[in-house]
Design a protein around this motif. Sequence first.
Motif, PDB file in Angstrom:
ATOM      1  N   ILE A 139      45.994   7.747 104.102  1.00  0.00           N
ATOM      2  CA  ILE A 139      46.718   6.876 103.183  1.00  0.00           C
ATOM      3  C   ILE A 139      45.979   5.555 103.057  1.00  0.00           C
ATOM      4  CG2 ILE A 139      48.904   5.686 102.734  1.00  0.00           C
ATOM      5  CD1 ILE A 139      50.189   7.776 104.706  1.00  0.00           C
ATOM      6  N   GLY A 140      45.772   5.114 101.830  1.00  0.00           N
ATOM      7  CA  GLY A 140      45.253   3.781 101.561  1.00  0.00           C
ATOM      8  C   GLY A 140      46.318   2.979 100.847  1.00  0.00           C
ATOM      9  N   LEU A 141      46.550   1.754 101.301  1.00  0.00           N
ATOM     10  CA  LEU A 141      47.595   0.898 100.750  1.00  0.00           C
ATOM     11  C   LEU A 141      47.057  -0.502 100.521  1.00  0.00           C
ATOM     12  CD1 LEU A 141      50.592  -0.039 100.184  1.00  0.00           C
ATOM     13  CD2 LEU A 141      50.767  -0.409 102.659  1.00  0.00           C
ATOM     14  N   LYS A 142      47.401  -1.084  99.380  1.00  0.00           N
ATOM     15  CA  LYS A 142      47.115  -2.483  99.094  1.00  0.00           C
ATOM     16  C   LYS A 142      48.364  -3.134  98.525  1.00  0.00           C
ATOM     17  CE  LYS A 142      44.869  -6.339  97.884  1.00  0.00           C
ATOM     18  NZ  LYS A 142      44.279  -7.289  98.853  1.00  0.00           N
ATOM     19  N   ILE A 143      48.822  -4.208  99.186  1.00  0.00           N
ATOM     20  CA  ILE A 143      49.878  -5.058  98.634  1.00  0.00           C
ATOM     21  C   ILE A 143      49.186  -6.194  97.890  1.00  0.00           C
ATOM     22  CG2 ILE A 143      51.788  -6.615  99.165  1.00  0.00           C
ATOM     23  CD1 ILE A 143      52.527  -3.724  99.613  1.00  0.00           C
ATOM     24  N   GLU A 144      49.499  -6.344  96.610  1.00  0.00           N
ATOM     25  CA  GLU A 144      48.749  -7.243  95.742  1.00  0.00           C
ATOM     26  C   GLU A 144      48.725  -8.682  96.241  1.00  0.00           C
ATOM     27  OE1 GLU A 144      49.854  -8.789  91.474  1.00  0.00           O
ATOM     28  OE2 GLU A 144      49.005  -6.775  91.306  1.00  0.00           O
ATOM     29  N   ASN A 145      49.867  -9.189  96.704  1.00  0.00           N
ATOM     30  CA  ASN A 145      49.909 -10.596  97.115  1.00  0.00           C
ATOM     31  C   ASN A 145      49.482 -10.816  98.565  1.00  0.00           C
ATOM     32  OD1 ASN A 145      52.147  -9.807  98.638  1.00  0.00           O
ATOM     33  ND2 ASN A 145      53.634 -10.721  97.233  1.00  0.00           N
ATOM     34  N   GLY A 146      49.145  -9.728  99.275  1.00  0.00           N
ATOM     35  CA  GLY A 146      48.563  -9.845 100.607  1.00  0.00           C
ATOM     36  C   GLY A 146      49.525 -10.142 101.735  1.00  0.00           C
ATOM     37  N   LEU A 147      50.826 -10.118 101.489  1.00  0.00           N
ATOM     38  CA  LEU A 147      51.782 -10.489 102.530  1.00  0.00           C
ATOM     39  C   LEU A 147      52.014  -9.343 103.515  1.00  0.00           C
ATOM     40  CD1 LEU A 147      54.436 -12.529 100.495  1.00  0.00           C
ATOM     41  CD2 LEU A 147      52.482 -13.356 101.830  1.00  0.00           C
ATOM     42  N   GLY A 148      52.455  -9.713 104.728  1.00  0.00           N
ATOM     43  CA  GLY A 148      52.587  -8.748 105.798  1.00  0.00           C
ATOM     44  C   GLY A 148      53.861  -7.944 105.780  1.00  0.00           C
ATOM     45  N   GLU A 149      55.025  -8.591 105.679  1.00  0.00           N
ATOM     46  CA  GLU A 149      56.277  -7.856 105.798  1.00  0.00           C
ATOM     47  C   GLU A 149      56.460  -6.825 104.683  1.00  0.00           C
ATOM     48  OE1 GLU A 149      59.089 -11.035 106.177  1.00  0.00           O
ATOM     49  OE2 GLU A 149      59.182 -10.797 108.358  1.00  0.00           O
ATOM     50  N   PRO A 150      56.149  -7.138 103.421  1.00  0.00           N
ATOM     51  CA  PRO A 150      56.226  -6.084 102.397  1.00  0.00           C
ATOM     52  C   PRO A 150      55.282  -4.917 102.694  1.00  0.00           C
ATOM     53  CG  PRO A 150      56.136  -8.237 101.370  1.00  0.00           C
ATOM     54  CD  PRO A 150      55.860  -8.454 102.823  1.00  0.00           C
ATOM     55  N   ARG A 151      54.164  -5.214 103.344  1.00  0.00           N
ATOM     56  CA  ARG A 151      53.226  -4.154 103.724  1.00  0.00           C
ATOM     57  C   ARG A 151      53.867  -3.213 104.738  1.00  0.00           C
ATOM     58  NH1 ARG A 151      47.741  -6.169 106.554  1.00  0.00           N
ATOM     59  NH2 ARG A 151      49.295  -6.985 107.969  1.00  0.00           N
ATOM     60  N   TYR A 152      54.570  -3.759 105.737  1.00  0.00           N
ATOM     61  CA  TYR A 152      55.249  -2.904 106.708  1.00  0.00           C
ATOM     62  C   TYR A 152      56.304  -2.044 106.019  1.00  0.00           C
ATOM     63  CZ  TYR A 152      53.406  -6.584 109.817  1.00  0.00           C
ATOM     64  OH  TYR A 152      52.616  -7.499 110.451  1.00  0.00           O
ATOM     65  N   ALA A 153      57.052  -2.666 105.118  1.00  0.00           N
ATOM     66  CA  ALA A 153      58.088  -1.917 104.406  1.00  0.00           C
ATOM     67  C   ALA A 153      57.476  -0.785 103.583  1.00  0.00           C
ATOM     68  CB  ALA A 153      58.879  -2.870 103.504  1.00  0.00           C
ATOM     69  N   ALA A 154      56.325  -1.034 102.966  1.00  0.00           N
ATOM     70  CA  ALA A 154      55.673   0.003 102.167  1.00  0.00           C
ATOM     71  C   ALA A 154      55.190   1.148 103.046  1.00  0.00           C
ATOM     72  CB  ALA A 154      54.511  -0.603 101.377  1.00  0.00           C
ATOM     73  N   VAL A 155      54.570   0.828 104.192  1.00  0.00           N
ATOM     74  CA  VAL A 155      54.091   1.881 105.105  1.00  0.00           C
ATOM     75  C   VAL A 155      55.252   2.758 105.551  1.00  0.00           C
ATOM     76  CG1 VAL A 155      53.126   2.317 107.400  1.00  0.00           C
ATOM     77  CG2 VAL A 155      52.069   0.595 105.925  1.00  0.00           C
ATOM     78  N   LEU A 156      56.335   2.143 105.986  1.00  0.00           N
ATOM     79  CA  LEU A 156      57.473   2.924 106.476  1.00  0.00           C
ATOM     80  C   LEU A 156      58.102   3.744 105.354  1.00  0.00           C
ATOM     81  CD1 LEU A 156      59.069   0.274 108.850  1.00  0.00           C
ATOM     82  CD2 LEU A 156      57.811   2.338 109.516  1.00  0.00           C
TER      83      LEU A 156
END
Length: 339
Positions: A278-295
């Motif tokens: 899996i490759g993931l990029k959150i556009e604004n670079g923030l951490g917590e939305p990234r965790y939410a996306a992974v889960l």
Amino acid sequence: MHSLDTIPLIEITRGTITETIHRGAIAIVDTKGNLQYAAGNPKLVTFMRSAAKPFQLLPTLESQAIEEFNLDPSEISVMCASHSGEDYHLELVRQILKKTGLTEETLQCGPHLPGHLPTQRDMIRNCQQPTAIHSNCSGKHTGMLMGCRIKGFPIEGYLDLSHPIQQEILHTLEEVGDMSASDIGIAIDGCGVPTFALPIDKIALLFSRLADPVLITKSQRQKGLNDIRDAMIDYPENMSGSNRFCAALMKHFPKQVVLKSGAAGVYGIGLPNQGLGIGLKIENGLGEPRYAAVLTILRKLDILPQDGLDQLWHQFCPPVKNYRQQIVGSFRSVFELMT
């Protein structure tokens, strides 16, 4: 990156109203590179940043560094780390440097205070200035220096793209990810070494092959990927830190997931039992939305126990609270994986 490359992935509410929207893109591929699922543009190009660390170590391990320096898996893990600068991280890095006959002074990563807040506060209280070993990338740099030692490359200039160790890393990335040099953008990372920009479906491919390197034909490379994967999984706090997301996820699902974060909203994730990356990029670079996306991705794939994912969601994506500890909002996912 263009606006049409990303879609809304995660929303954060305040009351019943969406207050912030966090856009991004996701690619999920198998070990042959076949796209299985996507959200947004799977060809979105972004820098891997620290998600490249397992592959930056690979040329060193391919050269039988484990045997040459009697490396333990706990040491391999910290050489893949964006570590928190806790005492055990620093001791591991010092231990590896000693094995290579080098000192902390050879590390050329810029110093910064540890990410681990209790350690950071102790240093400030004691008027202790950070040095290069406190850098979250000191393990990675130690792995590069070890590669120089075992291959007979000069230590001087090891940061430069033209240096032999950086050229080996670049060529390894090309080969494992089925890419050519023209597919990879190069700039300078926060710690001074080259960092690589590639499509997120290629980040996914790299992590599918870290998770399951069965299609890798070079025996030393296959062994190196297996050793790196197992070290990261078995010693997740060494390549992350206490109470960090990467460590928590791998500890919660032992042997079932391997992942590495990268700065500015990047994640690479491998699923060994499914042969998926899996490759993931959150556009604004923030951490917590990234965790939410992974889960959310892992929930939608339905390959890990949902109750475990729910526990991690509660830990890393908790309800939004104000300073009076009132619950005022929440995280929610707003995307589907398309086939």
